[in-house]
Design a protein around this motif. Structure first.
Motif, short mmCIF file in Angstrom:
data_model
loop_
_atom_site.label_atom_id
_atom_site.label_comp_id
_atom_site.label_asym_id
_atom_site.label_seq_id
_atom_site.Cartn_x
_atom_site.Cartn_y
_atom_site.Cartn_z
N THR A 427 25.65 17.20 -1.26
CA THR A 427 25.23 15.91 -0.72
C THR A 427 26.42 15.22 -0.08
O THR A 427 26.31 14.64 1.02
N LEU A 428 27.57 15.27 -0.74
CA LEU A 428 28.77 14.66 -0.19
C LEU A 428 29.20 15.38 1.09
O LEU A 428 29.57 14.73 2.08
N ARG A 429 29.15 16.70 1.06
CA ARG A 429 29.52 17.46 2.26
C ARG A 429 28.64 17.08 3.44
O ARG A 429 29.12 16.83 4.55
N HIS A 433 29.66 15.40 7.01
CA HIS A 433 29.35 16.02 8.30
C HIS A 433 28.61 15.06 9.22
O HIS A 433 28.82 15.04 10.43
N GLN A 434 27.72 14.24 8.63
CA GLN A 434 26.95 13.29 9.43
C GLN A 434 27.80 12.07 9.83
O GLN A 434 27.56 11.47 10.86
N ASN A 435 28.75 11.73 8.98
CA ASN A 435 29.62 10.59 9.22
C ASN A 435 31.06 11.10 9.19
O ASN A 435 31.71 11.11 8.15
N THR A 459 35.70 22.62 -7.42
CA THR A 459 34.56 22.05 -6.69
C THR A 459 34.94 21.75 -5.25
O THR A 459 34.17 22.06 -4.32
N LEU A 460 36.09 21.15 -5.04
CA LEU A 460 36.53 20.83 -3.68
C LEU A 460 36.75 22.10 -2.86
O LEU A 460 36.46 22.13 -1.66
N LEU A 465 33.13 22.18 3.40
CA LEU A 465 33.40 21.20 4.43
C LEU A 465 33.97 21.88 5.67
O LEU A 465 34.79 22.80 5.57
N ASP A 466 33.53 21.43 6.84
CA ASP A 466 34.06 22.00 8.08
C ASP A 466 35.57 21.81 8.13
O ASP A 466 36.08 20.76 7.74
#
Length: 509
Positions: A427-429, A433-435, A459-460, A465-466
């Motif tokens: 969800t965070l990723r 990506h959207q913001n 986890t990170l 993440l791109d």
């Protein structure tokens, strides 16, 4: 607020009670729930700079829009009264540039008191630290490290924590679950932002422990439901993937990611000998955990007797445990057993939230500790301070118990994750990506067994993440535990880290 109240509010230190009730029974049966708040003015000197600020403390009614079967709105229905404490710096401040930070803790079942009176707010609990606790009746002092210097602050108590309660006729259990918790806190943030006129302000979230789970969930909910895009999220003692702390037999990941924290704990309590630094111990433990130890757990019975002996000896040398104990546990020492075993010869146990703290059990021969000494160390001071502060200094009165850390939210529903681990990292990723302007700060304590730093790092590393956005994530570490701010040197460092992050997220760093 009336003209007279506005006039009074210009006098520093003057308490202005807009509306305070002592309980639901004071209200006529036919009267709808209303916001009940107290507004007070205060001053504090931080780093030689005097800050004048206004505090609004009280409950805001959270209502839901009702819809008929045809989709038509049938009005709104009050469902809960959410307790909050909001701090605003006085003076001429442009809301387009002055940040606002929404804060909450975790549990589930925790109020926002820990970040409020431990780290962020202008008043701070006096309790001492590991090995030097002050004892009751405790005290409050001005916080030289309040984030109010750089951001307005809003502390939110989720339903059934603090003074937050459902309205008459509603079921508390409706709010005791992953999704409804995110929705209710998110809807409160949307409502407060609208009423305060802060839609164009830089906006941040800060959550601790399960509050980081909530914050990650909110990053998606606020964007997708309310179009409220954030500048930054601060994750304190983070847990976004519950698989990292699940010691279910056959699931080996927790043993790997907990090992560096076990090594740090053994180092702190003098069980490793020698003159190695904490940094050296951690780097050695991380390399072993990710390398030979992970391989050994993966191979299981395919590991030769000699290989098992070598791994067990290395494990014991890093954790301060007896090698025979490690082998009897098949190289897999659970957290509960470690906390009991490390100082067994001294008749002591070590804490889960902060392994620098030690405790005493009735049965020194048991398998697990009776209680978490690090939780016991903070529970009394924060409870006393909050109950004094909210009524005596903030002027909000209620005869309800202020639920610091309650079990009344149990059972907590994770129905959205049936037959799988709770995981909000994606969800965070997606939100990032959207913001693409969204920044994330991840703060971890080396002596935290509740949300181990190496588990957070795992986890990170698997966030997905791109690569172009990896620079939007910053990690910081402290030589303390879950509530790293109870350690004065860590508190000072953390203030500087948070200030730098807020400036960066607001586009000024």
């Amino acid at each position: 607020m009336s003209d007279e109240q506005e006039k009074q509010a210009t006098e520093p230190g003057t308490e202005v009670r807009v509306k305070v009730k002592t309980g639901e029974r004071d209200r006529p049966e036919d009267e709808k729930p209303r916001d009940e708040v107290s507004v007070t003015r205060h001053r504090i000197t931080v780093g030689g700079r005097e800050l004048a600020y206004t505090v609004t403390a009280g409950t805001m009614v959270l209502a839901e829009e009702k819809h008929a079967k045809d989709g038509e709105s049938e009005g709104v229905k009050p469902r809960a009264r959410v307790f909050f404490v909001a701090y605003a710096l006085d003076g001429e401040h442009d809301p387009r540039t002055r940040p606002v930070t929404f804060s909450f803790n975790g549990g589930p079942g925790s109020s926002s008191v820990w970040l409020h009176l431990g780290l962020l707010g202008p008043r701070r609990v006096v309790m001492g630290d590991a090995g030097a606790l002050t004892g009751p009746p405790y005290d409050l002092t001005d916080n030289d490290f309040t984030l109010l210097t750089h951001s307005d602050l809003v502390f939110i108590d989720p339903v059934s924590t603090g003074y937050s309660r459902v309205t008459e006729g509603e079921k508390p259990g409706d709010f005791h679950g992953f999704q409804k918790d995110i929705e209710s806190v998110g809807d409160f943030i949307r409502l407060w932002t609208s009423r305060a006129g802060r839609w164009l302000s830089p906006k941040f979230l800060i959550g601790e422990s399960y509050g980081t789970t909530r914050a990650a969930g909110l990053s998606g909910y606020l964007q997708e439901r309310h179009g409220l895009f954030l500048n930054g999220i601060m994750l304190i003692s983070s847990i976004l993937d519950f698989s990292t702390v699940d010691f279910t037999p056959g699931h080996d990941l927790p043993y790997i990611v907990h090992l560096p924290t076990a090594a740090a704990t053994a180092w702190y309590h003098g069980k490793l000998g020698g003159e190695r630094s904490l940094n050296d111990v951690l780097r050695e433990a991380e390399a072993f955990a990710d390398g030979d130890y992970a391989r050994a757990l993966h191979l299981g019975p395919r590991l030769s007797e000699e290989e098992q002996r070598v791994v067990a000896e290395r494990y014991a040398a890093l954790t301060g445990l007896d090698v025979g104990f490690v082998r009897r546990n098949n190289l897999r020492v659970t957290l509960a057993r470690f906390c009991k075993e490390l100082l067994r010869d001294e008749g002591r146990t070590v804490g889960r939230l902060d392994s620098r703290f030690t405790g005493l059990d009735r049965d020194s021969g048991g398998e697990a500790n009776e209680y978490d000494p690090s939780l016991s160390a903070i529970l009394g001071p924060y409870t006393a301070a909050m109950n004094h502060y909210v009524r005596t200094e903030l002027g909000f009165e209620s005869d309800l118990p202020y639920e610091i850390l309650t079990m009344r939210v149990r059972p907590w529903s994770y129905k959205e994750f049936e037959n799988k681990h709770v995981r909000v990292s994606d969800t965070l990723r997606k939100a990032m990506h959207q913001n693409e302007h969204l920044k994330v700060l991840v703060a971890s304590g080396y002596f935290d067994f509740a949300t181990p730093y190496h588990a957070t790092r795992h986890t990170l590393d698997h966030l997905g993440l791109d690569p172009s956005l990896r620079g939007n994530v910053r990690e910081v570490f402290y030589e303390a535990g879950h509530m790293m701010y109870v350690h004065r040197p860590s508190l000072e460092r953390q203030y500087a880290d948070l200030v730098e992050f807020v400036e960066w997220g607001a586009g000024r760093g």
